[in-house]
Design an enzyme around this catalytic site. Structure first.
Site, PDB file in Angstrom:
ATOM      1  N   CYS A  30       9.083   5.467   4.348  1.00  0.00           N
ATOM      2  CA  CYS A  30       8.179   4.952   5.386  1.00  0.00           C
ATOM      3  C   CYS A  30       8.668   3.573   5.825  1.00  0.00           C
ATOM      4  O   CYS A  30       9.388   2.891   5.100  1.00  0.00           O
ATOM      5  CB  CYS A  30       6.765   4.836   4.797  1.00  0.00           C
ATOM      6  SG  CYS A  30       5.572   4.038   5.893  1.00  0.00           S
ATOM      7  N   THR A  79       6.955   1.003   5.797  1.00  0.00           N
ATOM      8  CA  THR A  79       6.457   0.070   4.786  1.00  0.00           C
ATOM      9  C   THR A  79       7.459  -0.082   3.649  1.00  0.00           C
ATOM     10  O   THR A  79       7.699  -1.185   3.146  1.00  0.00           O
ATOM     11  CB  THR A  79       5.110   0.567   4.227  1.00  0.00           C
ATOM     12  OG1 THR A  79       4.201   0.699   5.311  1.00  0.00           O
ATOM     13  CG2 THR A  79       4.543  -0.390   3.193  1.00  0.00           C
ATOM     14  N   HIS A  98      10.117  -2.423   4.749  1.00  0.00           N
ATOM     15  CA  HIS A  98       9.685  -3.825   4.629  1.00  0.00           C
ATOM     16  C   HIS A  98       9.874  -4.335   3.198  1.00  0.00           C
ATOM     17  O   HIS A  98      10.375  -5.439   2.976  1.00  0.00           O
ATOM     18  CB  HIS A  98       8.197  -3.959   5.002  1.00  0.00           C
ATOM     19  CG  HIS A  98       7.926  -3.848   6.469  1.00  0.00           C
ATOM     20  ND1 HIS A  98       8.366  -4.757   7.388  1.00  0.00           N
ATOM     21  CD2 HIS A  98       7.245  -2.903   7.178  1.00  0.00           C
ATOM     22  CE1 HIS A  98       7.974  -4.396   8.606  1.00  0.00           C
ATOM     23  NE2 HIS A  98       7.296  -3.272   8.506  1.00  0.00           N
ATOM     24  N   HIS A 135       5.557   6.203  -1.168  1.00  0.00           N
ATOM     25  CA  HIS A 135       4.207   6.780  -1.195  1.00  0.00           C
ATOM     26  C   HIS A 135       4.088   8.118  -0.468  1.00  0.00           C
ATOM     27  O   HIS A 135       3.096   8.792  -0.613  1.00  0.00           O
ATOM     28  CB  HIS A 135       3.185   5.780  -0.631  1.00  0.00           C
ATOM     29  CG  HIS A 135       3.486   5.350   0.770  1.00  0.00           C
ATOM     30  ND1 HIS A 135       4.285   4.281   1.068  1.00  0.00           N
ATOM     31  CD2 HIS A 135       3.107   5.856   1.957  1.00  0.00           C
ATOM     32  CE1 HIS A 135       4.390   4.140   2.376  1.00  0.00           C
ATOM     33  NE2 HIS A 135       3.687   5.096   2.936  1.00  0.00           N
ATOM     34  N   GLU A 136       5.084   8.515   0.297  1.00  0.00           N
ATOM     35  CA  GLU A 136       5.016   9.818   0.977  1.00  0.00           C
ATOM     36  C   GLU A 136       5.600  10.865   0.037  1.00  0.00           C
ATOM     37  O   GLU A 136       6.762  10.783  -0.325  1.00  0.00           O
ATOM     38  CB  GLU A 136       5.785   9.777   2.290  1.00  0.00           C
ATOM     39  CG  GLU A 136       5.271   8.685   3.235  1.00  0.00           C
ATOM     40  CD  GLU A 136       6.081   8.592   4.525  1.00  0.00           C
ATOM     41  OE1 GLU A 136       7.033   9.374   4.697  1.00  0.00           O
ATOM     42  OE2 GLU A 136       5.753   7.728   5.357  1.00  0.00           O
ATOM     43  N   GLY A 189      -0.372   0.992  17.136  1.00  0.00           N
ATOM     44  CA  GLY A 189       0.719   0.081  16.807  1.00  0.00           C
ATOM     45  C   GLY A 189       0.190  -1.269  16.361  1.00  0.00           C
ATOM     46  O   GLY A 189      -0.784  -1.778  16.915  1.00  0.00           O
ATOM     47  N   ILE A 197      -6.993   2.936  15.380  1.00  0.00           N
ATOM     48  CA  ILE A 197      -6.627   4.028  14.469  1.00  0.00           C
ATOM     49  C   ILE A 197      -5.771   3.475  13.343  1.00  0.00           C
ATOM     50  O   ILE A 197      -4.739   2.850  13.589  1.00  0.00           O
ATOM     51  CB  ILE A 197      -5.844   5.124  15.216  1.00  0.00           C
ATOM     52  CG1 ILE A 197      -6.689   5.739  16.328  1.00  0.00           C
ATOM     53  CG2 ILE A 197      -5.347   6.200  14.242  1.00  0.00           C
ATOM     54  CD1 ILE A 197      -7.841   6.580  15.893  1.00  0.00           C
TER      55      ILE A 197
END
Lengths: 371, 371, 371, 371
Positions: free
Chosen positions: A41, A43, A46, A69-70, A274, A299
């Site tokens: 991901c 994330t 990062h 985490h996916e 976003g 969202i």
């Protein structure tokens, strides 16, 4: 089954290491999963880069920590107080661990609580052979969904929630989708599968725009090669001068946000997905919101588990094929190559999937016809 | 352009006649249309047969009257007080003429007013070369939609409203659709186009079930060859034991109504579209509604013009192909053969389209590849 | 009945004049109304002052023009093509004249069309003895509602739409309402009548805050005497640390907008009603919208006629008493004093009602117990 | 604190006994509550009488069992795995114990699962000094709500869910409410508090109709003294000939069901809450549902915890006073008198509250001004 390979963030600097780590012991209401596939991901990128966000959000004191985490995997152990997940279940994971005492949780909006924890950020993640997580966020997969697809359901769920918004009222409508990262590309596919009648896709990288086309975009605009005015005129030309019923902002740039508020028709809907590079940022509040009488849906995450249920149905019945967005498969040990693909600009990849098990990897390569 | 050919109900008996009639003069807020294609509805069949319903609803005193209300054509004249339709517009027609003073009209539910009039029932219809109708119910077609498809948008709109219900929340859900008349078959297609993830179709005529399959049904059950218990078990087997999220009752028989209330899952939705042969009739109020916590949407007509807008978008962008349901094309003069096809049992047809203009008919036959 | 008194904007400068003007002749689908009561809107004040907005929106060329659009009166003549309004009807007026050909109109969102015209802005208004308007925007009043209340239903409708939002889901919820102009004060009353369980009202003028208290505010904050941080803490203290379910932005200032996005809870709703003094303006897009997962409803005008129907029911059944907001009554000839009251700062008035007929004025003064 | 007084169903016959029972030990994810007030539900009366429903639903083998499920109390012990409830919390209880593995639970409709268990039916209940229940269904009360009100929140929640339906869209609408049992009377009060603009209440017992009047009914009809035709005409006369926007069926008799489907306006909503004495039963499917284009919401239980949240807000802020419906207070030991009041016909009571603690009872009597 005491020790396992895992991709570990060991220090406050670029990169991660493949190390031997003890297999985790699940808490009484957690489960242990043998990881079959896991995907990278933004994330994770990062954290891999250890940019200012991760330095502040995670902090050096929390290291070492396993990334990721996916996930899709098989449950191999359940805690004593688990109630619905059983050993042998084939699951994926919602990554937002909600606090059942949050007001939002008590009102059914589990995905936006006050005390949310996140897999792979607040706890060890799933870039490993085994992975422990709370039962509360486990989602049973349909057995017909292959692990590399089951793993990417988490970002696919972001896309589905962004497309469907709070009300899932999209059938027969027109839509703008901005961005060509994996979630934007998934959104094009979900929109197509869910009966959005005309999809106008805005992006900038040729490689990824081609994936958007394959996912079902009707019309595309390259934001590097057009002015805001040209883009607006294009959208007006293709919507009878009204603008689109729904605009999905999935980039977070000023240009993309401005595009969306300009392109949505009166009484339409904007999805704010976003994350803005800087916030506060200027919004055309009067013309974009008040006078337009439009709705904005902020969202974040996925509806737990409404989004998961719909996506499972769409995937299991062949309504939605997300595989064009899965551009790269690697054995877990080659995680660094995967991260390189994610970081490369101009983009030449979308979703990268990692496999702890070599046989699973080989099978995936064979079935997908790509590496 | 003073006289025209028209299919006229001349007396209170079976049948109709092709006669020369004066071209109508539109009222100040009506328009005149040159009919390009028109299709036969079940209501037309009732009137053609002059069954007890038509004898009571229309009455012999109203005759002679031109039949028909499903239409596509070109506007050739507009009344002095028309505001949005212009000569040359290519339109179809909502057939429910609402009273703007109805409370429901004033609240935006134009389709279920107290003082509704119906094209072809309360006024002369469109089985003719020319046809006059109020501007208020004209719908501008997309030019890319051929007349034989534009004409069937009225029943397609019934199907879309039945599928979408009041909230249009169908994406990724499971659905039962009962019946194999044209509107049920259209509903299968709309459901497929709008992202319904699993469609279980119940019908009884082989010819029409095959059309249902082509329109996108995933699973089918022949109600003549199964018991209610078998059908319920089948649905439970294919929905994880829960029942479907949404059940569309489109037949009106006791069996079909019972099937739907049994097959819908807890907290699901039933669309009540079929008109019951007898009413009142027994409903399992406790188990089917109260304990189930389900919602029932009574569906009548189409949302004006929300349903039309969505269908136009779906058709114009190739999301929905209703042509498998259009089984027969005839020149207007051969209307009697068309009615025979509609009346024939076991069914060997679904939707029959008539063409006042021979060239238009020849072009349609050529493009559709069928007669 | 050939000539009438009217308040006329005669030139591009401050003020207006009471002149004799011919009684208008209604178009075929317009009606003529004998004005019983009419109230002054902020828009009228802009035009009265001839500020830059009016100079640009109306323009000197359009003058002379009669002011006013908030009205209650009796229909004394109807055009030949009117369909639902009859002579003798007691009506008020929606002031947004929608184009029936707008896509939004065709989809039922009549209040936000592309080609909207506005009473008293694009046409002569109702500060006169007689007033002509399209039948399409006439609303039949309940006879139990007195003219001075019937006249203010237009801004009351703004308030109701702002409170109820798109979904009318407010019962038992908590709400912040900003501002102490007439529409904010009406909103407090509507919120109270509609079951909002806790109303926190933010304003700055003592006179008007007292009206807010009488309309039903539970808690109040003076924005001139508090910092944003203090206000946020106050709201958090009174909502269990969550923030309010719904925040109504009705001022348009940066402070008020910031307050609302900070005070709304996660997954809550913000109504964007106030027109920003400058737009674009900075919004905390990430924390206020995206991460919060909230919804924003841009609110403009009133739902035609859903809002009117609900307000009529609330007023006619004594659920809502808006009269504390009606602070001043004047004969039409004293319109200038009315405008002075509206312009005065600090505010010492809210809604000002004018009466063309002296007897009606005297009756109003007697019943209201104020002048 | 080892032993406690409890009202126990000891055998398959009329009645119950006050016995000494051991104080229960909560499971790891259950809590133990010291009961401050508990109220008698119709379900308790069924079990007290041991009618065919209870003989079949509970069964003699399950006895002895403690009765009761409507409760307010203080948490005195929490299991080791509890996460949000703490010792000292003042709580009430949702009585439907959902299975977290139900599809409906996973989709947020916790109140209508497949494997639901019910407090006081499937487990020992709360007519006792202490009471154990799962943490998952505990609801924290506002401290300002007295125990006798907190206890009746469970049936008040039925009423609120019936009034609000799935969408909570009731403000400014008209409503019929049938029945004069406690939940119908609560519904009148909730409707009034939530901005229903005109409430027409149908019942038959003078004593309870008077409570309905005090709870806020605008108009009342005695169903014993009117024919269906008279009732329909009355409703039409008071709704401009349209019928009501919303009809709440809360009796379950054929007459009441027929009334509701006749009285609801086109495009309106019927709440199906009352359990029919016999089911299937005849419904006017065509005129009541299909042609009317109405929606039916099957209502069972309460939304977990959306309904609880709204009611807590309404009660804590003085928007809703349910105390007129609380007609009788008794010490727990006098439970038999309470049951007699509930069984008496014609009805002379509505809600009966019991107090295990004598001091709490005395305080309640003093504050309520009734016994």
């Amino acid at each position: 089954m005491d020790s396992m390979k895992a991709v570990v963030k060991t220090g406050p600097r670029l990169g991660a290491e493949l190390l031997d780590k003890p297999v985790p012991k699940p808490e009484p209401d957690w489960v242990l999963v043998k990881v079959r596939a896991t995907s990278i991901c933004g994330t994770d990128v990062h954290i891999y880069k250890w940019d200012p966000w991760s330095a502040q959000r995670i902090g050096a004191k929390a290291l070492p920590q396993i990334l990721g985490h996916e996930v899709a995997g098989e449950v191999v152990e359940v805690g004593a107080h688990c109630k619905r997940i059983k050993v042998g279940d084939y699951i994926s994971a919602e990554t937002h661990i909600y606090d059942p005492g949050d007001l939002t949780s008590m009102l059914g909006s589990f995905h936006v609580g006050m005390n949310m924890k996140i897999l792979g950020v607040d706890f060890d993640g799933c870039f490993a052979e085994y992975f422990a997580l709370p039962e509360s966020i486990c989602w049973p997969n349909d057995p017909s969904i292959p692990p590399w697809v089951a793993a990417i359901q988490e970002p696919l769920g972001n896309a589905a929630y962004a497309v469907l918004g709070e009300d899932a009222d999209v059938a027969g409508k027109t839509m703008v989708i901005t961005g060509d990262g994996p979630i934007s590309l998934f959104a094009v596919g979900v929109a197509r599968a869910c009966g959005v009648a005309r999809i106008i896709h805005l992006g900038k990288y040729d490689f990824n725009m081609e994936i958007g086309r394959r996912m079902g975009a009707d019309l595309q605009l390259n934001t590097n090669q057009t002015t805001p005015k040209e883009r607006l005129e294009f959208v007006m030309d293709h919507t009878g001068g009204n603008g689109v019923d729904i605009a999905l902002e999935m980039v977070g740039s000023q240009n993309s946000i401005d595009d969306c508020f300009a392109m949505v028709r009166k009484a339409g809907r904007v999805t704010a997905f976003g994350i803005a590079a800087e916030s506060p940022l200027p919004i055309d509040y009067n013309n974009g919101i008040v006078f337009k009488g439009c709705q904005i849906h902020g969202i974040n995450g996925r509806k737990i588990f409404d989004t998961w249920y719909r996506n499972r149905n769409l995937l299991a019945n062949g309504r939605l094929d997300p595989t064009p967005v899965i551009t790269n498969l690697f054995p877990l040990a080659e995680f660094a190559t995967g991260f390189d693909k994610m970081i490369e600009r101009p983009r030449k990849s979308a979703k990268v999937v990692l496999f702890p098990d070599k046989e699973e990897y080989d099978a995936a390569v064979k079935q997908m016809g790509k590496t």
